[in-house]
Design a protein around this motif. Structure first.
Motif, PDB file in Angstrom:
ATOM      1  N   ILE A  78       1.056  -0.918  -0.075  1.00 30.76           N
ATOM      2  CA  ILE A  78      -0.089   0.499   0.200  1.00 30.76           C
ATOM      3  C   ILE A  78       1.347   1.241   0.271  1.00 30.76           C
ATOM      4  CG2 ILE A  78      -1.390   1.844   1.129  1.00 30.76           C
ATOM      5  CD1 ILE A  78      -2.534  -1.794   2.151  1.00 30.76           C
ATOM      6  N   VAL A  79       1.802   1.307   1.183  1.00 29.13           N
ATOM      7  CA  VAL A  79       2.934   2.437   0.923  1.00 29.13           C
ATOM      8  C   VAL A  79       3.593   2.391  -0.379  1.00 29.13           C
ATOM      9  CG1 VAL A  79       4.691   3.252   2.723  1.00 29.13           C
ATOM     10  CG2 VAL A  79       2.796   2.215   3.298  1.00 29.13           C
ATOM     11  N   VAL A  80       4.132   1.799  -0.720  1.00 32.70           N
ATOM     12  CA  VAL A  80       4.864   1.837  -1.956  1.00 32.70           C
ATOM     13  C   VAL A  80       4.293   2.227  -3.020  1.00 32.70           C
ATOM     14  CG1 VAL A  80       6.807   1.190  -3.450  1.00 32.70           C
ATOM     15  CG2 VAL A  80       6.743   0.042  -1.181  1.00 32.70           C
ATOM     16  N   ALA A  81       2.739   1.591  -3.252  1.00 34.07           N
ATOM     17  CA  ALA A  81       2.188   1.944  -4.104  1.00 34.07           C
ATOM     18  C   ALA A  81       1.693   3.504  -4.622  1.00 34.07           C
ATOM     19  CB  ALA A  81       0.714   0.949  -4.567  1.00 34.07           C
ATOM     20  N   GLY A  82       1.589   4.210  -2.777  1.00 38.89           N
ATOM     21  CA  GLY A  82       0.806   5.352  -3.173  1.00 38.89           C
ATOM     22  C   GLY A  82       2.103   6.472  -3.333  1.00 38.89           C
ATOM     23  N   SER A  83       3.157   5.923  -3.080  1.00 37.81           N
ATOM     24  CA  SER A  83       4.587   6.640  -2.781  1.00 37.81           C
ATOM     25  C   SER A  83       5.143   6.447  -4.290  1.00 37.81           C
ATOM     26  CB  SER A  83       5.782   6.507  -1.820  1.00 37.81           C
ATOM     27  OG  SER A  83       6.005   5.590  -2.058  1.00 37.81           O
ATOM     28  N   LEU A  84       5.032   5.550  -4.840  1.00 33.11           N
ATOM     29  CA  LEU A  84       5.944   5.581  -6.467  1.00 33.11           C
ATOM     30  C   LEU A  84       4.891   6.112  -7.186  1.00 33.11           C
ATOM     31  CD1 LEU A  84       8.626   3.337  -7.195  1.00 33.11           C
ATOM     32  CD2 LEU A  84       6.084   1.995  -8.779  1.00 33.11           C
ATOM     33  N   GLY A  96      20.289  18.826  -5.137  1.00 34.82           N
ATOM     34  CA  GLY A  96      21.794  18.844  -4.451  1.00 34.82           C
ATOM     35  C   GLY A  96      21.305  17.645  -2.783  1.00 34.82           C
ATOM     36  N   GLY A  97      19.779  17.418  -3.119  1.00 31.17           N
ATOM     37  CA  GLY A  97      19.376  16.260  -1.754  1.00 31.17           C
ATOM     38  C   GLY A  97      19.262  14.793  -1.906  1.00 31.17           C
ATOM     39  N   MET A  98      20.546  14.642  -2.721  1.00 33.49           N
ATOM     40  CA  MET A  98      21.303  13.736  -3.852  1.00 33.49           C
ATOM     41  C   MET A  98      22.426  13.141  -2.426  1.00 33.49           C
ATOM     42  SD  MET A  98      20.956  11.570  -7.151  1.00 33.49           S
ATOM     43  CE  MET A  98      21.368  13.828  -7.947  1.00 33.49           C
ATOM     44  N   MET A  99      23.205  13.875  -2.176  1.00 30.84           N
ATOM     45  CA  MET A  99      24.177  14.100  -1.046  1.00 30.84           C
ATOM     46  C   MET A  99      24.320  14.400   0.040  1.00 30.84           C
ATOM     47  SD  MET A  99      26.900  14.560  -3.365  1.00 30.84           S
ATOM     48  CE  MET A  99      27.819  14.689  -4.852  1.00 30.84           C
ATOM     49  N   SER A 106      12.542  10.757  -2.740  1.00 25.81           N
ATOM     50  CA  SER A 106      12.694  10.113  -3.926  1.00 25.81           C
ATOM     51  C   SER A 106      13.195  11.235  -4.854  1.00 25.81           C
ATOM     52  CB  SER A 106      11.989   9.049  -4.256  1.00 25.81           C
ATOM     53  OG  SER A 106      11.619   7.859  -3.414  1.00 25.81           O
ATOM     54  N   LEU A 107      12.812  12.584  -4.591  1.00 25.97           N
ATOM     55  CA  LEU A 107      12.317  13.257  -5.557  1.00 25.97           C
ATOM     56  C   LEU A 107      13.746  13.486  -6.608  1.00 25.97           C
ATOM     57  CD1 LEU A 107       9.674  15.774  -4.905  1.00 25.97           C
ATOM     58  CD2 LEU A 107      10.045  14.610  -7.627  1.00 25.97           C
ATOM     59  N   ILE A 141      12.007   1.622 -11.598  1.00 26.58           N
ATOM     60  CA  ILE A 141      12.400   0.324 -10.608  1.00 26.58           C
ATOM     61  C   ILE A 141      13.324   0.650  -9.962  1.00 26.58           C
ATOM     62  CG2 ILE A 141      13.925  -1.184 -11.603  1.00 26.58           C
ATOM     63  CD1 ILE A 141      13.347  -1.495 -14.234  1.00 26.58           C
ATOM     64  N   PHE A 142      13.735   1.463  -9.962  1.00 24.88           N
ATOM     65  CA  PHE A 142      14.958   1.941  -9.350  1.00 24.88           C
ATOM     66  C   PHE A 142      13.973   2.419  -7.927  1.00 24.88           C
ATOM     67  CE2 PHE A 142      17.524   5.356  -6.971  1.00 24.88           C
ATOM     68  CZ  PHE A 142      18.850   4.691  -7.001  1.00 24.88           C
ATOM     69  N   ASN A 143      13.019   2.874  -7.846  1.00 24.47           N
ATOM     70  CA  ASN A 143      12.431   3.965  -6.671  1.00 24.47           C
ATOM     71  C   ASN A 143      11.509   2.667  -6.384  1.00 24.47           C
ATOM     72  OD1 ASN A 143      13.173   6.641  -7.044  1.00 24.47           O
ATOM     73  ND2 ASN A 143      11.810   7.275  -8.484  1.00 24.47           N
ATOM     74  N   PHE A 144      11.064   2.013  -6.865  1.00 29.10           N
ATOM     75  CA  PHE A 144      10.453   0.860  -6.215  1.00 29.10           C
ATOM     76  C   PHE A 144      11.326   0.157  -5.659  1.00 29.10           C
ATOM     77  CE2 PHE A 144       8.983  -3.791  -6.097  1.00 29.10           C
ATOM     78  CZ  PHE A 144       7.957  -3.263  -5.483  1.00 29.10           C
ATOM     79  N   LEU A 145      11.800  -0.172  -5.962  1.00 28.84           N
ATOM     80  CA  LEU A 145      13.387  -0.678  -5.009  1.00 28.84           C
ATOM     81  C   LEU A 145      13.834  -0.387  -3.656  1.00 28.84           C
ATOM     82  CD1 LEU A 145      15.100  -3.065  -7.420  1.00 28.84           C
ATOM     83  CD2 LEU A 145      13.639  -3.923  -5.536  1.00 28.84           C
ATOM     84  N   SER A 146      13.892   1.102  -3.785  1.00 26.77           N
ATOM     85  CA  SER A 146      14.461   1.387  -3.145  1.00 26.77           C
ATOM     86  C   SER A 146      13.008   2.134  -1.936  1.00 26.77           C
ATOM     87  CB  SER A 146      15.432   3.390  -3.292  1.00 26.77           C
ATOM     88  OG  SER A 146      15.069   4.088  -3.934  1.00 26.77           O
ATOM     89  N   GLN A 147      11.678   2.718  -2.183  1.00 30.47           N
ATOM     90  CA  GLN A 147      11.499   2.511  -1.517  1.00 30.47           C
ATOM     91  C   GLN A 147      10.870   1.024  -0.916  1.00 30.47           C
ATOM     92  OE1 GLN A 147       8.371   4.685  -3.701  1.00 30.47           O
ATOM     93  NE2 GLN A 147       9.610   6.635  -3.945  1.00 30.47           N
ATOM     94  N   TRP A 148      10.303   0.187  -1.844  1.00 32.71           N
ATOM     95  CA  TRP A 148      10.189  -1.193  -1.476  1.00 32.71           C
ATOM     96  C   TRP A 148      11.848  -1.606   0.032  1.00 32.71           C
ATOM     97  CZ3 TRP A 148       5.834  -4.170  -1.689  1.00 32.71           C
ATOM     98  CH2 TRP A 148       6.451  -5.715  -1.048  1.00 32.71           C
TER      99      TRP A 148
END
Lengths: 304, 302
Positions: free
Chosen positions: A101-107, A138-141, A175-176, A226-233
């Motif tokens: 549920i959480v990942v579906a919404g956030s993705l 910048g948030g990546m760092m 994730s943005l 795919i990248f976001n799914f795995l990191s959020q999951w």
């Protein structure tokens, strides 16, 4: 070098210093040595990678007695009741659903916001464009740890602690940076001619985005999804901080750590292995089916 | 796209900006002032204490152990992971026969790649819990094997001399596969005719690898270095789940110190934020340094 045309008959690695010779003088010898040599190392690493996973899978069928007596032994029977116990008593089933549920919404939120912001950065010129762009990437760092304490306060003051809504919004926000970075680069590579043609045909800017640009950006969208799914999951620290109290809403990673802790008290080793196997198998299955997309999806971000 | 572009820019940019500003930028900005207070999480009120938190952390021996461990990770994690990654990637992509067509990969390289990538798709929590069992002193896979071979069986995670190194090994284990695939993709992009030319000149495999392949991959290696350096400053999940920093902080890392200070043993939000600020500057300087040291001209094949 033409002698290498039939290297299947190359002699096995009998000569230790074959490798030091140059290819021109003893091509066959070198081929044999290097082949055995490289396959040997590759196999060792393949075993190192799979053995713990296979061990976990096999152990999930064992009884606790069997686990304690012989780590290498095989289970006496396929005890699926271990799996059932982990699924219901340790509530792995429920945590699976919660994570879903959480990942579906956030993705969904990540992809929508990431794509719209990236599109604006890639295709429009406006004041402070570079400033906003660098603000995003910048948030990546930054280490997430720096934000944890204030984030706890922000989410709390919105009344979103211990809620899925809070978790969904926070996952998407974190994730943005990568999503915007990746998709901006991707939108820039798309040809402008199509967009211009659509505009001349009277297509509005919003329809242009949803009907023309998004479909054209599909490969990039899939990679970053795919990248976001795995990191959020697999996210662990954010739910650990923002969703610590309400057990019924926990995500899978939290459920697994709780299972590990309670297993320590009760000595229920088989239950832990079954829980871990249950959490691992679906991800591995999806990966094996979509391995090409997943490998390129995860590595593409770093190559750009 | 002249007129009417602002409605779209505002609709498309404002919602993401609000979300990002509220949950990412705003907390990051707040962390700095909080680090100069003595705020305890459960109280509403707190005082400004200046740099007192930073003075305290200079004398915090547990934190220094954590800093030392992160420094070791910073040094070893990239070297070991990139080294093994390059080694296996070159085996996969060039370990096969060399024929007239150049250097080719070994047979079954797709299967190797599939397997090597496994740890990358598993959540770190699963990896941590699995390896904790592998290292289990009595019924773990590792000691079961060692006993079977008649070797001594250490307690691994329970021993301050081995705990940290055992976790470091898991970190390398879980990262190598990703870099094999990453470097492999970059190697596949190197034009074949370069290798043909090298072979005509009679270069050995080792020369080809060190003088041709790796220099051409430098861009990718640089990126890998930065990502691994940032990962080395983290290490939170593995350490928390496998050793919880123990025994006696021998395997602690800065992120875990920060988390425990804020959310577990005590709720010293002010002090924890000061640790976070230190982490921020460490991460920033490592990233800048890595970019500086490894900078070279970008190679484009045309």
């Amino acid at each position: 070098m033409t002698t290498v045309d039939t290297p299947a008959s190359a002699p096995p690695a009998a000569d230790g210093d074959g490798r030091s010779r140059t290819g021109d003088r003893a091509p066959r010898r070198e081929v044999g040595v290097v082949n055995v040599f490289s396959h040997g190392f590759l196999l060792i690493w393949a075993l190192l990678t799979t053995l713990p996973l296979v061990w976990m899978f096999v152990s999930s069928f064992k009884s606790d007695m069997e686990i304690l007596s012989d780590p290498w032994g095989l289970p006496g029977a396929l005890r699926f009741e271990n799996w059932a116990r982990a699924w219901t008593e340790a509530q792995i089933g429920r945590y699976f659903l919660n994570s879903g549920i959480v990942v579906a919404g956030s993705l969904a939120l990540t992809m929508l916001f990431g794509a719209t912001a990236a599109y604006v950065f890639a295709r429009y010129e406006f004041p402070f464009r570079r400033f906003f762009y660098y603000l995003f990437i910048g948030g990546m760092m930054f280490p997430v740890f720096l934000a944890l304490v204030p984030l706890y306060g922000v989410v709390g003051s919105l009344g979103l602690l211990q809620t899925w809504t809070g978790l969904i919004l926070v996952y998407a926000a974190y994730s943005l940076p990568f999503t915007v970075f990746f998709l901006t680069a991707f939108f820039r590579t798309l040809p402008t001619a199509v967009a211009e043609a659509a505009l001349i045909d009277g297509c509005g800017p919003f329809r242009l985005f949803f009907r023309v640009m998004l479909p054209m950006a599909r490969p990039g969208l899939i990679s970053v999804a795919i990248f976001n799914f795995l990191s959020q999951w697999n996210q662990f620290i954010l739910p650990q901080v923002l969703m610590q109290e309400d057990r019924s809403k926990w995500v899978l990673a939290q459920g697994l750590t709780a299972l590990a802790v309670s297993q320590g008290y009760q000595g229920d080793f088989s239950g832990l292995f079954a829980g871990l196997t249950l959490a691992m198998l679906p991800v591995l299955a999806v990966y094996v089916v979509f391995q090409r997309q997943i490998q390129t999806g995860l590595t593409a971000g770093q190559l750009k | 796209m002249k007129h009417g572009k602002y409605p779209l820019i505002i609709t498309f940019l404002l919602p993401p900006l609000l979300l990002y500003g509220m949950f990412v930028i705003w907390p990051y900005l707040q962390a700095f002032p909080i680090s100069t207070t003595n705020w305890l999480g459960y109280s509403r009120s707190y005082d400004f204490v200046g740099l007192a938190n930073f003075e305290t952390l200079l004398r915090d021996s547990a934190l220094w152990k954590a800093v030392r461990n992160n420094a070791i990770l910073l040094l070893l994690l990239p070297i070991l992971t990139i080294g093994l990654g390059l080694f296996f990637a070159s085996m996969l992509n060039m370990g096969g026969r060399r024929g007239a067509a150049g250097v080719v990969g070994v047979r079954g390289s797709a299967a190797y790649r599939l397997v090597y990538f496994f740890p990358q798709v598993l959540s770190v929590v699963i990896i941590a819990l699995l390896w904790k069992e592998v290292y289990h002193p009595n019924n773990g896979l590792l000691n079961g094997t060692l006993r079977g071979l008649g070797l001594p069986a250490p307690t691994w995670l329970g021993d301050p001399r081995t705990a940290f190194w055992a976790v470091l090994a898991v970190m390398v284990w879980s990262n190598v596969g990703f870099y094999v695939v990453l470097f492999g993709a970059a190697m596949a992009a190197i034009p074949r005719d370069i290798y043909e030319a090298v072979m005509l000149d009679g270069a050995s495999r080792w020369t080809t690898l060190t003088k041709v392949t790796i220099p051409l991959l430098w861009d990718t290696v640089q990126v890998a270095w930065i990502y691994l350096a940032i990962a080395a400053l983290d290490g939170f999940i593995l350490i928390q789940q496998m050793t919880d920093g123990g025994p006696n902080h021998s395997s602690d890392v800065i992120g875990l110190r920060m988390y425990n200070t804020a959310f577990v043993s005590e709720s010293k939000f002010g002090y924890a934020s000061a640790i976070g600020v230190v982490m921020f500057f460490l991460t920033l300087s490592v990233a800048v340094l890595a970019l500086r040291v490894t900078r070279r001209d970008r190679i484009e094949y045309s």
